[in-house]
Enzyme design. Structure first.
Site: not given
Ligand code: KIV
Length: 303
Positions: A65-66, A104, A134, A203
């Protein structure tokens, strides 16, 4: 023994410098973790880059989600739309079919009710071609992880610092630096593994928390800013490549692509200015050229 990890040195093979390896699956990652062989993960957001990362021997790709920040330029990861997650996850799988691809799940896509959470996770698997989803979680998410797992959806439970909760904590940062919070993170990890989580992602925690999580759980643990002991390690690709202006303290770039991109684009600006654009031009056969010029002359004369 199932040999799965790519050779560290080895003759590049396949199209444009890829290395040959067996497709990596969640089972592969479990086996690597059991052998004490670290696996490499990266968050990335497009098919062509995913293809290069597979050729490089990366074992797992996360459609993080980054992307809300990196791709869309939005202020926080909570802005990530679910549809985009689904599209990006599928793009990674098409680019890197022999790599584990993790979706994610975005903010509020698994919080409101279990039916919606299951349907959204299911979309990541069916439309998004994800191998695993995730969720940012604490122990209270055990029931939904249990339901997803029973439905056949492998889940990675993300514990420790949870970026989707940044508004509560007043920004992104570390977690588990007090004894109380450290103990809670370990209990979260244990509860989520018991609920069926196939992997954990930890994290921004001190090494002591990582060691305790590793001692109390058996599934592969992926770390980001969580020390070297984790089974796998993940970073955002753009931080690794030196493309972001302010990478987190745990992300040490292995390249300086930001400046390389700037210089390459500047070279293009200069070429355009000099009318030397490079590449190969399209040409006309001589008879077509003569016919065309005659046609142009004829038009001029008759107008
Ligand atoms: O969204 C993301 O990039 C993440 C990190 C753990 C890499 O959740």
């Amino acid at each position: 023994m199932d040999t799965v990890s790519p050779p560290i040195t080895g003759k590049p093979d396949g199209e444009r410098g890829g290395q040959v390896r067996k497709p990596v699956t969640i089972k592969t990652l479990r086996q690597m973790a059991a052998r004490g062989e670290p696996f490499a993960c990266l968050a990335c957001y497009d098919a062509i880059t995913a293809r290069w990362l597979e050729r490089a021997g990366v074992h797992l790709l996360l459609a993080g989600d980054s992307a809300a920040e990196i791709v869309l330029g939005l202020p926080r990861t909570i802005h990530m739309p679910l549809d985009l997650t689904v599209w990006l996850t599928a793009a990674l799988k098409r680019g890197a079919p022999g790599t584990v691809v993790m979706a994610d799940m975005p903010f509020l896509s698994y919080h409101t009710d279990d039916g919606e959470a299951l349907r959204n996770a299911g979309r990541c698997m069916t439309e998004g071609l994800a191998d695993i989803v995730k969720l940012e979680a604490d122990a209270s998410f055990a029931p939904i992880i249990d339901k997803m797992t029973r439905a056949g959806i492998p889940v990675c439970a993300h514990v420790g610092s949870l970026p989707q909760r940044a508004a509560i904590r007043g920004g992104y940062g570390s977690a588990g630096r007090s004894a109380k919070e450290a103990a809670r993170i370990v209990e979260d990890a244990v509860a989520l593994e018991q609920a069926g989580a196939a992997m954990l992602l930890l994290e921004a925690v001190p090494d002591e928390v990582t060691d305790a999580v590793l001692a109390r759980t058996r599934v592969p643990v992926i770390g980001i800013g969580a020390g070297t002991a984790c089974h796998g390690q993940i970073l955002v690709l753009h931080d690794l490549l030196g493309l972001t202006d302010h990478p987190p303290r745990f992300a040490e770039p292995t390249a300086n692509l930001g400046e390389a991109v700037r210089d390459a684009a500047h070279a293009w600006v200069q070429r355009v200015h000099a009318r030397e654009i490079g590449g190969r031009r399209y040409e006309m056969a001589e008879d077509e050229r003569v016919a065309f010029q005659e046609a142009v002359q004829h038009r001029k004369a008759s107008s």
